[in-house]
Design a protein around this motif. Structure first.
Motif, PDB file in Angstrom:
ATOM      1  N   LEU A  16       0.837  -1.195   0.000  1.00 59.81           N
ATOM      2  CA  LEU A  16       0.000   0.000   0.000  1.00 59.81           C
ATOM      3  C   LEU A  16       0.871   1.244   0.000  1.00 59.81           C
ATOM      4  CD1 LEU A  16      -2.600  -1.066   2.705  1.00 59.81           C
ATOM      5  CD2 LEU A  16      -2.725  -1.390   0.226  1.00 59.81           C
ATOM      6  N   LEU A  17       0.575   2.164  -0.923  1.00 57.08           N
ATOM      7  CA  LEU A  17       1.325   3.415  -1.014  1.00 57.08           C
ATOM      8  C   LEU A  17       0.496   4.616  -0.582  1.00 57.08           C
ATOM      9  CD1 LEU A  17       3.128   2.964  -4.449  1.00 57.08           C
ATOM     10  CD2 LEU A  17       4.074   2.627  -2.164  1.00 57.08           C
ATOM     11  N   LEU A  18      -0.737   4.692  -1.088  1.00 58.79           N
ATOM     12  CA  LEU A  18      -1.563   5.875  -0.858  1.00 58.79           C
ATOM     13  C   LEU A  18      -3.017   5.516  -1.065  1.00 58.79           C
ATOM     14  CD1 LEU A  18      -1.558   9.058  -0.562  1.00 58.79           C
ATOM     15  CD2 LEU A  18      -1.474   9.130  -3.040  1.00 58.79           C
ATOM     16  N   TRP A  19      -3.908   6.022  -0.192  1.00 63.56           N
ATOM     17  CA  TRP A  19      -5.341   5.782  -0.353  1.00 63.56           C
ATOM     18  C   TRP A  19      -5.980   7.050  -0.899  1.00 63.56           C
ATOM     19  CZ3 TRP A  19      -9.870   7.818   1.847  1.00 63.56           C
ATOM     20  CH2 TRP A  19     -11.026   7.101   1.528  1.00 63.56           C
ATOM     21  N   ILE A  20      -6.783   6.896  -1.945  1.00 62.40           N
ATOM     22  CA  ILE A  20      -7.461   8.024  -2.592  1.00 62.40           C
ATOM     23  C   ILE A  20      -8.944   7.995  -2.217  1.00 62.40           C
ATOM     24  CG2 ILE A  20      -8.006   9.112  -4.811  1.00 62.40           C
ATOM     25  CD1 ILE A  20      -5.003   9.009  -4.213  1.00 62.40           C
ATOM     26  N   PRO A  21      -9.486   9.093  -1.642  1.00 61.95           N
ATOM     27  CA  PRO A  21     -10.915   9.135  -1.313  1.00 61.95           C
ATOM     28  C   PRO A  21     -11.775   8.975  -2.571  1.00 61.95           C
ATOM     29  CG  PRO A  21      -9.746  10.962  -0.285  1.00 61.95           C
ATOM     30  CD  PRO A  21      -8.792  10.304  -1.232  1.00 61.95           C
ATOM     31  N   VAL A  22     -12.976   8.459  -2.385  1.00 59.89           N
ATOM     32  CA  VAL A  22     -13.896   8.182  -3.492  1.00 59.89           C
ATOM     33  C   VAL A  22     -14.107   9.401  -4.380  1.00 59.89           C
ATOM     34  CG1 VAL A  22     -16.263   7.522  -4.075  1.00 59.89           C
ATOM     35  CG2 VAL A  22     -15.084   6.362  -2.215  1.00 59.89           C
ATOM     36  N   THR A  23     -14.271  10.568  -3.782  1.00 59.41           N
ATOM     37  CA  THR A  23     -14.566  11.778  -4.562  1.00 59.41           C
ATOM     38  C   THR A  23     -13.399  12.214  -5.452  1.00 59.41           C
ATOM     39  OG1 THR A  23     -13.882  13.128  -2.674  1.00 59.41           O
ATOM     40  CG2 THR A  23     -16.235  12.672  -2.901  1.00 59.41           C
ATOM     41  N   LEU A  24     -12.201  11.717  -5.202  1.00 59.68           N
ATOM     42  CA  LEU A  24     -11.046  12.121  -5.991  1.00 59.68           C
ATOM     43  C   LEU A  24     -10.563  11.049  -6.958  1.00 59.68           C
ATOM     44  CD1 LEU A  24      -8.930  13.866  -3.212  1.00 59.68           C
ATOM     45  CD2 LEU A  24     -10.470  14.924  -4.870  1.00 59.68           C
ATOM     46  N   ARG A  25     -11.196   9.897  -6.964  1.00 59.70           N
ATOM     47  CA  ARG A  25     -10.708   8.785  -7.791  1.00 59.70           C
ATOM     48  C   ARG A  25     -10.968   8.970  -9.279  1.00 59.70           C
ATOM     49  NH1 ARG A  25     -12.805   3.915  -3.956  1.00 59.70           N
ATOM     50  NH2 ARG A  25     -11.703   4.666  -2.118  1.00 59.70           N
ATOM     51  N   GLN A  26     -12.074   9.536  -9.662  1.00 56.65           N
ATOM     52  CA  GLN A  26     -12.440   9.635 -11.069  1.00 56.65           C
ATOM     53  C   GLN A  26     -11.481  10.498 -11.877  1.00 56.65           C
ATOM     54  OE1 GLN A  26     -14.299   7.331 -11.819  1.00 56.65           O
ATOM     55  NE2 GLN A  26     -14.686   7.821 -13.908  1.00 56.65           N
ATOM     56  N   PRO A  27     -11.103  11.699 -11.394  1.00 60.78           N
ATOM     57  CA  PRO A  27     -10.217  12.524 -12.232  1.00 60.78           C
ATOM     58  C   PRO A  27      -8.734  12.165 -12.139  1.00 60.78           C
ATOM     59  CG  PRO A  27     -10.885  13.744 -10.296  1.00 60.78           C
ATOM     60  CD  PRO A  27     -11.621  12.435 -10.268  1.00 60.78           C
ATOM     61  N   LEU A  28      -8.383  11.117 -11.392  1.00 59.63           N
ATOM     62  CA  LEU A  28      -6.979  10.754 -11.215  1.00 59.63           C
ATOM     63  C   LEU A  28      -6.452  10.035 -12.446  1.00 59.63           C
ATOM     64  CD1 LEU A  28      -4.915  10.876  -8.812  1.00 59.63           C
ATOM     65  CD2 LEU A  28      -5.446   8.462  -8.490  1.00 59.63           C
ATOM     66  N   TYR A  29      -5.237  10.342 -12.847  1.00 61.08           N
ATOM     67  CA  TYR A  29      -4.605   9.620 -13.936  1.00 61.08           C
ATOM     68  C   TYR A  29      -3.190   9.239 -13.521  1.00 61.08           C
ATOM     69  CZ  TYR A  29      -2.676  14.220 -15.171  1.00 61.08           C
ATOM     70  OH  TYR A  29      -2.060  15.431 -15.148  1.00 61.08           O
ATOM     71  N   SER A  30      -2.635   8.257 -14.179  1.00 61.34           N
ATOM     72  CA  SER A  30      -1.334   7.734 -13.769  1.00 61.34           C
ATOM     73  C   SER A  30      -0.207   8.296 -14.629  1.00 61.34           C
ATOM     74  CB  SER A  30      -1.319   6.209 -13.859  1.00 61.34           C
ATOM     75  OG  SER A  30      -1.196   5.799 -15.202  1.00 61.34           O
ATOM     76  N   MET A  31       1.030   7.955 -14.233  1.00 60.90           N
ATOM     77  CA  MET A  31       2.170   8.434 -15.000  1.00 60.90           C
ATOM     78  C   MET A  31       2.258   7.778 -16.366  1.00 60.90           C
ATOM     79  SD  MET A  31       5.411   6.671 -13.159  1.00 60.90           S
ATOM     80  CE  MET A  31       4.918   5.769 -11.721  1.00 60.90           C
TER      81      MET A  31
END
Length: 64
Positions: A16-31
């Protein structure tokens, strides 16, 4: 490194590195994202100052 359904970004061996809250998961993108077409907002994580492993406690700075 991958964002999983439960909101955890996990590294090698499923650590486990980091937990993202539900409200912030949709706009997240990866490297590994090669193109982003914004439709309002995007979130990018700057992990340049991230601490982990045996020094994870250094991320806490008490309020004076």
């Amino acid at each position: 490194v991958k964002l999983h359904q439960d909101g955890w970004i996990k590294g090698p061996n499923g650590r486990l590195l980091l937990w993202i809250p539900v409200t912030l998961r949709q706009p997240l993108y990866s490297m590994w994202t090669t193109r982003v077409i914004p439709t309002g907002c995007c979130i990018e994580l700057d992990l340049g100052h991230m601490v982990h492993g045996h020094i994870w406690h250094k991320c806490y700075k008490p309020v004076p």
